[in-house]
Enzyme design. Structure first.
Site, PDB file in Angstrom:
ATOM      1  N   LYS A 119       0.825  -1.208   0.000  1.00 26.60           N
ATOM      2  CA  LYS A 119       0.000   0.000   0.000  1.00 26.60           C
ATOM      3  C   LYS A 119       0.861   1.260   0.000  1.00 26.60           C
ATOM      4  CE  LYS A 119      -4.338  -1.675   1.990  1.00 26.60           C
ATOM      5  NZ  LYS A 119      -4.104  -3.097   1.825  1.00 26.60           N
ATOM      6  N   LYS A 161      -3.223   0.655   8.888  1.00 30.54           N
ATOM      7  CA  LYS A 161      -3.523  -0.309   7.831  1.00 30.54           C
ATOM      8  C   LYS A 161      -2.282  -1.123   7.511  1.00 30.54           C
ATOM      9  CE  LYS A 161      -5.811   1.294   4.248  1.00 30.54           C
ATOM     10  NZ  LYS A 161      -6.207   2.176   3.124  1.00 30.54           N
ATOM     11  N   GLY A 167      -9.311  -6.753   2.775  1.00 29.89           N
ATOM     12  CA  GLY A 167     -10.441  -7.411   3.415  1.00 29.89           C
ATOM     13  C   GLY A 167     -10.640  -7.036   4.864  1.00 29.89           C
ATOM     14  N   GLY A 168     -10.124  -5.861   5.262  1.00 23.25           N
ATOM     15  CA  GLY A 168     -10.322  -5.424   6.643  1.00 23.25           C
ATOM     16  C   GLY A 168      -9.350  -6.026   7.631  1.00 23.25           C
ATOM     17  N   HIS A 211     -17.400   4.966   0.586  1.00 22.72           N
ATOM     18  CA  HIS A 211     -16.433   4.085  -0.080  1.00 22.72           C
ATOM     19  C   HIS A 211     -17.004   3.778  -1.467  1.00 22.72           C
ATOM     20  CE1 HIS A 211     -13.725   0.293   0.157  1.00 22.72           C
ATOM     21  NE2 HIS A 211     -14.117   0.483  -1.093  1.00 22.72           N
ATOM     22  N   HIS A 238     -14.359  -2.870   8.772  1.00 18.43           N
ATOM     23  CA  HIS A 238     -13.750  -2.580   7.480  1.00 18.43           C
ATOM     24  C   HIS A 238     -14.060  -3.656   6.437  1.00 18.43           C
ATOM     25  CE1 HIS A 238     -11.608   0.659   9.438  1.00 18.43           C
ATOM     26  NE2 HIS A 238     -11.170  -0.191  10.342  1.00 18.43           N
ATOM     27  N   GLU A 278     -10.183   1.727  -5.473  1.00 22.40           N
ATOM     28  CA  GLU A 278     -11.068   2.136  -4.396  1.00 22.40           C
ATOM     29  C   GLU A 278     -10.777   3.571  -3.969  1.00 22.40           C
ATOM     30  OE1 GLU A 278     -10.972  -0.736  -1.251  1.00 22.40           O
ATOM     31  OE2 GLU A 278     -11.829  -2.305  -2.507  1.00 22.40           O
ATOM     32  N   ARG A 295      -7.403  -7.910  -8.633  1.00 20.57           N
ATOM     33  CA  ARG A 295      -8.126  -9.180  -8.754  1.00 20.57           C
ATOM     34  C   ARG A 295      -9.597  -8.883  -8.994  1.00 20.57           C
ATOM     35  NH1 ARG A 295     -10.744  -8.711  -3.969  1.00 20.57           N
ATOM     36  NH2 ARG A 295      -9.582  -7.951  -2.164  1.00 20.57           N
TER      37      ARG A 295
END
Length: 674
Positions: A119, A161, A167-168, A211, A238, A278, A295
């Site tokens: 990230k 994060k 996926g949270g 989001h 999340h 996102e 993906r």
């Protein structure tokens, strides 16, 4: 519809594996499934043309064994591997090994996965590409004190994060500096467990964002399109709960701006295949890049419903070297779609996963408007080893209002027994006025929890006569099957006297709150319809009710209504137009208390693994301090001290598997606290 791919291995399980197999069969492509010991009788194994066992139940011993999966693919002369989502789908090393072994990886090239896999690196690339970013620290210095300093300077709240996350997992909101180090430790543990990488990012946490994500698609010929947007704002921990497309209130101009920004992000890394960019969208129309998922997304069906395009087919064609099937100008957006993720979990107990056998699995009837993507059948076991998703319920209609009505109806028709599910919770979400009015933010569940988890006595008052009528009808039905009359003195719950009106105190739990009403049976009509007088502490209600299969027909003070009822282990869910009401009859209290105060509250809430013991034996601990951490289905659960005291014994150690309900530790509160 043939492509260059003749034989496809799906390196995944469950719902997404079944979804990919359906499209592959439609395209005339032979399919190979892989499975663990726990999945030997799974639906994806039954659907595939061939299936190979690759190891034990834990994913690290089966579905994460890339070399073993490639060996299977080579042995069976597979042309391509589709990774689905999760597991190896964003694993650059696996993608590289596929290419080295002459196997097509149905996904982006290695460099694109590597670029977006971190990230922090992704943020740098997006900044250079001119894609707007949320303020934050994405650097290499991982000193806890330094990260806290960055958070202090940014101002709270902040979001921690995992750089390699998704996926949270490995995410924590931090609202004050006092919380920072505990939150950092928990996020790093979860990140290491989920991704074997605990590098963290720190970002400013926006308090009222939506989001909104853009579905992009690129091919090997430098063509790229965006297939509009999805709103995934409604989340818990999340993780997305209900997704929809298109995003409500998005203007054509903003849609184009976000779509072009998404394509700019994809082209910055020479992307190929299906990807999702996102964004966080502020009320003023500003949007900020969050991350790119390299993906297919869990929520891709809502995009398929509004575009009438099969995104898995697009993936397979692009992976074969074909040009994207449509240009941007040829893509059209029609109607509105929702997806609700049906999980085996208990919303009333912090959404803890629920395990067990699916004794009853009766989804709503599928049609052009209703779609159910699932990987399980009735009789299957929801195990501790994998994500507890049962299915994705997808609906479509010509506008948002009609689609939402379809979603509410379909949820009321979805019947599952054997495990706890979030269906009632999803129904409460779908019928909430703020959701119906599209007042969406990522904090939606927290902001509206009073409605979503109805428990206040004032809110329950209108539900009491409905529940009372149903419970009396249910009891009447059971007694009648035994040849006993409800008015029999042997069934009376009061001090019975000859010739008096049958009146009794009915006690039950409604939405986790105990309630009592006085019920008088006024009469019995044809078709087993009862007439009742229900008295609460506030009001008196004239009620008539009748059970017809799994429906309740009820008339309360002249207001007639019909609702679906679902029974689960002596607990009932009544799907009214406003709420899903959960209730059960109370059993008599015989004054027997067999609980052990030293173990109370310290039993395993689910089947899982002990992650860590957080205190020493006989060490003084404070109220609220974490004593032990368990993990199940990729999520952590912390057991905290209810009072000041000491742990005198741990019954399990780190790494031990524990059955739900097992006592975990012995805790003794300080004498002054008792």
């Amino acid at each position: 519809m043939k492509t260059g791919i003749k034989k496809l291995l799906i390196a995944n399980r469950g719902e997404i594996c079944c979804r990919i197999i359906k499209t592959a069969k439609k395209m005339g492509i032979a399919t190979v499934a892989v499975y663990s010991d726990a999945d030997k009788n799974a639906l994806h194994v039954k659907m595939a043309d061939e299936a190979v066992n690759i190891g034990a139940a834990p994913s690290r011993e089966s579905y994460l064994l890339g070399d073993k999966i490639i060996a299977v693919a080579k042995a069976l002369r597979v042309d391509a591997i589709h990774p689905g989502y999760g597991f190896l789908s964003e694993n650059a090393a696996f993608c590289r090994k596929c290419k080295e072994n002459g196997i097509i990886f149905v996904g982006p090239p290695v460099k694109a996965i590597e670029a977006m896999g971190s990230k922090s690196a992704a943020k740098q690339i997006m900044q250079e590409a001119g894609v707007p970013l949320v303020p934050g620290y994405h650097g290499e210095n991982q000193s806890p004190d330094f990260l806290k300093q960055q958070a202090d300077e940014m101002g709270y709240p902040v979001l921690l994060k995992a750089a390699a996350g998704g996926g949270g997992k490995g995410m924590r909101q931090v609202h004050s500096e006092e919380e920072f180090f505990d939150a950092l430790d928990a996020a790093k543990r979860e990140a290491m467990s989920g991704f074997n990488d605990d590098i963290m990012l720190v970002e400013k946490y926006l308090t009222q964002p939506r989001h909104v994500e853009i579905q992009v698609f690129c091919d090997q010929h430098k063509n790229g399109v965006y297939l509009f947007e999805r709103d995934c704002s409604v989340q818990r921990r999340h993780q997305k709960v209900i997704e929809e497309a298109p995003a409500p209130g998005i203007t054509a101009e903003l849609r184009q701006q976000m779509g072009e920004a998404g394509l700019k992000a994809a082209k910055a890394i020479d992307y190929e295949g299906a990807g999702t960019v996102e964004f966080l969208l502020e009320p003023n129309g500003e949007f900020f890049f969050m991350e790119m998922n390299t993906r297919l997304q869990v929520e891709h069906p809502v995009t398929e419903m509004i575009t009438q395009e099969d995104l898995v087919e697009w993936q397979l064609r692009v992976a074969s070297g074909e040009v994207i099937p449509k240009t941007q100008q040829q893509l059209t957006l029609k109607g509105h779609a929702f997806e609700a993720r049906v999980y085996a979990e208990d919303p009333d107990n912090e959404f803890l996963p629920s395990t067990g056998k699916l004794r009853l699995l009766k989804p709503p009837l599928e049609s052009e408007n209703v779609r159910v993507d699932t990987g399980v059948l009735q009789g299957d076991e929801v195990s501790v080893f994998y994500d507890p998703m049962i299915a994705k319920l997808i609906v479509w209609d010509e506008n948002r209002e009609k689609a939402l009505a379809r979603m509410s109806k379909a949820l009321a028709e979805y019947h599952v027994e054997g495990v706890r599910t979030n269906i009632d919770f999803l129904y409460n979400l779908a019928t909430h006025p703020a959701f119906q009015n599209a007042n969406l933010t990522t904090n939606f569940i927290e902001e509206h929890q009073d409605h979503l988890f109805v428990s206040r006595q004032h809110d329950l008052e209108p539900m009491l006569p409905v529940v009372s009528t149903y419970l009396m009808l249910k009891r009447h039905s059971k007694l009648q099957n035994k040849g006993v009359e409800l008015q029999s003195p042997w069934q009376a719950g009061n001090n019975w006297r000859m010739n008096e009106v049958h009146e009794e105190i009915l006690s039950f739990v409604i939405q986790n709150v105990e309630a009592s009403v006085t019920v008088s049976i006024v009469g019995k009509l044809e078709n087993n319809e009862l007439q009742l007088l229900v008295q609460t502490s506030e009001n008196e209600y004239s009620c008539q009710g009748q059970l017809v299969e799994n429906s309740l027909l009820v008339n309360i003070n002249g207001h007639r209504s019909k609702m679906t009822v679902v029974e689960h282990e002596q607990e009932y869910s009544l799907f009214t137009p406003e709420h899903a009401i959960k209730c059960r009859l109370l059993t008599p209290d015989l004054g027997i208390d067999d609980s052990d105060e030293h173990h109370a509250g310290f039993v395993a809430p689910m089947n899982g693994t002990v992650v860590g013991l957080m205190v020493e034996l006989n060490q003084s601990v404070k109220k609220g301090q974490t004593l032990m951490i368990m993990e199940a289905m990729k999520m952590e659960h912390a057991l905290k001290a209810p009072k000041d005291g000491v742990v005198t014994e741990f019954y399990y150690q780190s790494g031990d598997l524990v059955d739900g309900g097992a006592a975990l530790l012995n805790f003794e509160a300080n004498a002054a606290e008792d």
